[in-house]
Design a protein around this motif. Sequence first.
Motif, PDB file in Angstrom:
ATOM      1  N   PRO A 202       0.837  -1.216   0.000  1.00 45.69           N
ATOM      2  CA  PRO A 202       0.000   0.000   0.000  1.00 45.69           C
ATOM      3  C   PRO A 202       0.862   1.253   0.000  1.00 45.69           C
ATOM      4  CG  PRO A 202       0.055  -0.995   2.185  1.00 45.69           C
ATOM      5  CD  PRO A 202       0.763  -1.944   1.279  1.00 45.69           C
ATOM      6  N   LEU A 203       0.349   2.311  -0.616  1.00 40.71           N
ATOM      7  CA  LEU A 203       1.087   3.565  -0.710  1.00 40.71           C
ATOM      8  C   LEU A 203       0.425   4.690   0.075  1.00 40.71           C
ATOM      9  CD1 LEU A 203       1.968   3.521  -4.541  1.00 40.71           C
ATOM     10  CD2 LEU A 203       3.377   2.736  -2.604  1.00 40.71           C
ATOM     11  N   THR A 204      -0.862   4.642   0.225  1.00 42.62           N
ATOM     12  CA  THR A 204      -1.580   5.719   0.918  1.00 42.62           C
ATOM     13  C   THR A 204      -1.568   5.496   2.432  1.00 42.62           C
ATOM     14  OG1 THR A 204      -3.735   4.606   0.833  1.00 42.62           O
ATOM     15  CG2 THR A 204      -3.110   5.931  -1.072  1.00 42.62           C
ATOM     16  N   GLY A 205      -1.848   6.564   3.160  1.00 40.07           N
ATOM     17  CA  GLY A 205      -1.890   6.463   4.617  1.00 40.07           C
ATOM     18  C   GLY A 205      -2.975   5.516   5.106  1.00 40.07           C
ATOM     19  N   MET A 206      -4.167   5.617   4.517  1.00 42.81           N
ATOM     20  CA  MET A 206      -5.263   4.731   4.914  1.00 42.81           C
ATOM     21  C   MET A 206      -4.940   3.279   4.600  1.00 42.81           C
ATOM     22  SD  MET A 206      -8.148   4.325   6.360  1.00 42.81           S
ATOM     23  CE  MET A 206      -8.719   6.039   6.543  1.00 42.81           C
ATOM     24  N   GLY A 207      -4.309   3.043   3.448  1.00 38.15           N
ATOM     25  CA  GLY A 207      -3.934   1.680   3.076  1.00 38.15           C
ATOM     26  C   GLY A 207      -2.928   1.091   4.041  1.00 38.15           C
ATOM     27  N   LYS A 208      -1.952   1.909   4.442  1.00 38.16           N
ATOM     28  CA  LYS A 208      -0.954   1.436   5.398  1.00 38.16           C
ATOM     29  C   LYS A 208      -1.589   1.159   6.757  1.00 38.16           C
ATOM     30  CE  LYS A 208       2.941   3.791   3.170  1.00 38.16           C
ATOM     31  NZ  LYS A 208       3.975   4.837   3.302  1.00 38.16           N
ATOM     32  N   PHE A 209      -2.575   1.962   7.118  1.00 41.91           N
ATOM     33  CA  PHE A 209      -3.274   1.744   8.385  1.00 41.91           C
ATOM     34  C   PHE A 209      -4.004   0.397   8.370  1.00 41.91           C
ATOM     35  CE2 PHE A 209      -7.292   2.041  10.761  1.00 41.91           C
ATOM     36  CZ  PHE A 209      -6.787   2.170  12.045  1.00 41.91           C
ATOM     37  N   LEU A 210      -4.730   0.127   7.277  1.00 44.58           N
ATOM     38  CA  LEU A 210      -5.430  -1.152   7.168  1.00 44.58           C
ATOM     39  C   LEU A 210      -4.448  -2.324   7.147  1.00 44.58           C
ATOM     40  CD1 LEU A 210      -8.289  -0.455   4.593  1.00 44.58           C
ATOM     41  CD2 LEU A 210      -8.492  -0.837   7.051  1.00 44.58           C
ATOM     42  N   ALA A 211      -3.315  -2.128   6.487  1.00 42.61           N
ATOM     43  CA  ALA A 211      -2.295  -3.172   6.455  1.00 42.61           C
ATOM     44  C   ALA A 211      -1.768  -3.456   7.861  1.00 42.61           C
ATOM     45  CB  ALA A 211      -1.154  -2.768   5.526  1.00 42.61           C
ATOM     46  N   SER A 212      -1.586  -2.403   8.661  1.00 40.91           N
ATOM     47  CA  SER A 212      -1.114  -2.579  10.043  1.00 40.91           C
ATOM     48  C   SER A 212      -2.134  -3.350  10.877  1.00 40.91           C
ATOM     49  CB  SER A 212      -0.845  -1.209  10.675  1.00 40.91           C
ATOM     50  OG  SER A 212       0.129  -0.487   9.945  1.00 40.91           O
ATOM     51  N   VAL A 213      -3.412  -3.033  10.675  1.00 40.32           N
ATOM     52  CA  VAL A 213      -4.478  -3.755  11.388  1.00 40.32           C
ATOM     53  C   VAL A 213      -4.446  -5.236  11.025  1.00 40.32           C
ATOM     54  CG1 VAL A 213      -6.973  -4.017  11.647  1.00 40.32           C
ATOM     55  CG2 VAL A 213      -5.951  -1.726  11.597  1.00 40.32           C
ATOM     56  N   LEU A 214      -4.277  -5.535   9.739  1.00 36.82           N
ATOM     57  CA  LEU A 214      -4.225  -6.921   9.288  1.00 36.82           C
ATOM     58  C   LEU A 214      -3.029  -7.657   9.879  1.00 36.82           C
ATOM     59  CD1 LEU A 214      -5.222  -6.761   5.508  1.00 36.82           C
ATOM     60  CD2 LEU A 214      -6.446  -7.912   7.351  1.00 36.82           C
ATOM     61  N   MET A 215      -1.896  -6.990   9.941  1.00 34.66           N
ATOM     62  CA  MET A 215      -0.699  -7.623  10.509  1.00 34.66           C
ATOM     63  C   MET A 215      -0.914  -8.002  11.973  1.00 34.66           C
ATOM     64  SD  MET A 215       2.213  -5.150   8.868  1.00 34.66           S
ATOM     65  CE  MET A 215       2.201  -4.759   7.129  1.00 34.66           C
ATOM     66  N   ILE A 216      -1.525  -7.090  12.727  1.00 35.25           N
ATOM     67  CA  ILE A 216      -1.786  -7.368  14.147  1.00 35.25           C
ATOM     68  C   ILE A 216      -2.796  -8.504  14.285  1.00 35.25           C
ATOM     69  CG2 ILE A 216      -2.743  -6.408  16.278  1.00 35.25           C
ATOM     70  CD1 ILE A 216      -1.639  -3.676  15.358  1.00 35.25           C
ATOM     71  N   LEU A 217      -3.847  -8.478  13.449  1.00 37.37           N
ATOM     72  CA  LEU A 217      -4.836  -9.550  13.486  1.00 37.37           C
ATOM     73  C   LEU A 217      -4.218 -10.894  13.107  1.00 37.37           C
ATOM     74  CD1 LEU A 217      -7.957  -7.860  11.820  1.00 37.37           C
ATOM     75  CD2 LEU A 217      -7.670  -8.474  14.223  1.00 37.37           C
ATOM     76  N   GLY A 218      -3.196 -10.841  12.258  1.00 36.86           N
ATOM     77  CA  GLY A 218      -2.559 -12.069  11.800  1.00 36.86           C
ATOM     78  C   GLY A 218      -1.998 -12.902  12.936  1.00 36.86           C
ATOM     79  N   TYR A 219      -1.391 -12.243  13.927  1.00 39.21           N
ATOM     80  CA  TYR A 219      -0.839 -12.980  15.067  1.00 39.21           C
ATOM     81  C   TYR A 219      -1.940 -13.717  15.829  1.00 39.21           C
ATOM     82  CZ  TYR A 219       3.572 -10.564  14.303  1.00 39.21           C
ATOM     83  OH  TYR A 219       4.738 -10.098  13.752  1.00 39.21           O
ATOM     84  N   GLY A 220      -3.077 -13.055  16.000  1.00 39.10           N
ATOM     85  CA  GLY A 220      -4.193 -13.692  16.682  1.00 39.10           C
ATOM     86  C   GLY A 220      -4.783 -14.835  15.875  1.00 39.10           C
ATOM     87  N   ILE A 221      -4.834 -14.667  14.560  1.00 36.68           N
ATOM     88  CA  ILE A 221      -5.402 -15.694  13.698  1.00 36.68           C
ATOM     89  C   ILE A 221      -4.551 -16.960  13.737  1.00 36.68           C
ATOM     90  CG2 ILE A 221      -5.716 -16.273  11.257  1.00 36.68           C
ATOM     91  CD1 ILE A 221      -6.824 -13.443  10.899  1.00 36.68           C
ATOM     92  N   ILE A 222      -3.248 -16.810  13.848  1.00 38.24           N
ATOM     93  CA  ILE A 222      -2.366 -17.972  13.947  1.00 38.24           C
ATOM     94  C   ILE A 222      -2.607 -18.718  15.260  1.00 38.24           C
ATOM     95  CG2 ILE A 222       0.038 -18.700  14.169  1.00 38.24           C
ATOM     96  CD1 ILE A 222       0.768 -16.437  12.247  1.00 38.24           C
ATOM     97  N   ALA A 223      -2.880 -17.963  16.325  1.00 41.94           N
ATOM     98  CA  ALA A 223      -2.999 -18.573  17.652  1.00 41.94           C
ATOM     99  C   ALA A 223      -4.355 -19.235  17.887  1.00 41.94           C
ATOM    100  CB  ALA A 223      -2.760 -17.507  18.722  1.00 41.94           C
ATOM    101  N   VAL A 224      -5.418 -18.728  17.249  1.00 45.12           N
ATOM    102  CA  VAL A 224      -6.769 -19.218  17.544  1.00 45.12           C
ATOM    103  C   VAL A 224      -6.941 -20.707  17.275  1.00 45.12           C
ATOM    104  CG1 VAL A 224      -9.191 -19.063  16.875  1.00 45.12           C
ATOM    105  CG2 VAL A 224      -7.899 -16.987  17.366  1.00 45.12           C
ATOM    106  N   PRO A 225      -6.583 -21.246  16.077  1.00 47.96           N
ATOM    107  CA  PRO A 225      -6.764 -22.687  15.862  1.00 47.96           C
ATOM    108  C   PRO A 225      -5.993 -23.539  16.870  1.00 47.96           C
ATOM    109  CG  PRO A 225      -6.310 -21.560  13.797  1.00 47.96           C
ATOM    110  CD  PRO A 225      -6.049 -20.570  14.886  1.00 47.96           C
ATOM    111  N   THR A 226      -4.791 -23.090  17.228  1.00 48.74           N
ATOM    112  CA  THR A 226      -4.008 -23.814  18.227  1.00 48.74           C
ATOM    113  C   THR A 226      -4.737 -23.851  19.559  1.00 48.74           C
ATOM    114  OG1 THR A 226      -1.988 -23.054  17.133  1.00 48.74           O
ATOM    115  CG2 THR A 226      -1.767 -23.947  19.353  1.00 48.74           C
TER     116      THR A 226
END
Length: 273
Positions: A202-226
Amino acid sequence: MNKTRQKIHDVIYEADTPAGKAFDILLIIIIIISVVLVALETVGWINEKYYSILNIAEWTVTILFTIEYILRVISIHHPRDYIFSFYGVIDLLATIPKYISLIFIGAQLETMMAIRALRILRIFRVLHISRYIGESNFLYRSLLVSRAKIIIFLLFVLIMCILFGTLMFLIEGPKAGFDNIPESIYWCISTISTVGYGDIVPLTGMGKFLASVLMILGYGIIAVPTGIISAEMVQSRKKVDVNTRVCAECMCDSHKDNAIFCHQCGSHLDDDK
């Protein structure tokens, strides 16, 4: 079934006896060696320099697999049950490539190697060793019980990826590499799984913000099935039968430790009695 066939059956299909355990361990060693041979043959200079040695070793493994396959077929009442089972098909595929190469001289080397590489699937036989069968059955049961929760969770993740992918397409657009919604969903999946190839960013500020949210959610998504599976394992922990007895009549292998008769067909598990 005479005593000789019963003895062969007990050694090959069961791992509760010293002979059965020794056979399983030897089989696993041969399987690992066969897979290593297939891997080495794909290395050009090794195959050229040691072709004769590799060929002899490959034929030795093939002959051993052939003998084992024949013994498995003749030591049970209904060979069809084994031949068309998962392990039966894999065992056959692990045996025939070398013979096919003799019949079809022009057979593609890559194709034969790919088929022989299926031998790695035979390593699942380690799960039939009495030392591990209890834990493998326990893990399988926990996964089976947790499947509904895991499926619902994966569907939620999929919906979230579609939603965020669509938003990123609207926010960033083709200028940033988000050419279409499928491409954006691909980016979302690679980001939320914390892989992040970097081919689309992403190049825009809003896009980078959404990307950051996804990255943080990613850690939780990995842990949930476990967490789901671990919770189920804690709740359902109990004694698991660890025997490896296989009925020579119907090939059923899920018996209680103290079972005398097969719970599926009623045959005596010690067929010589």
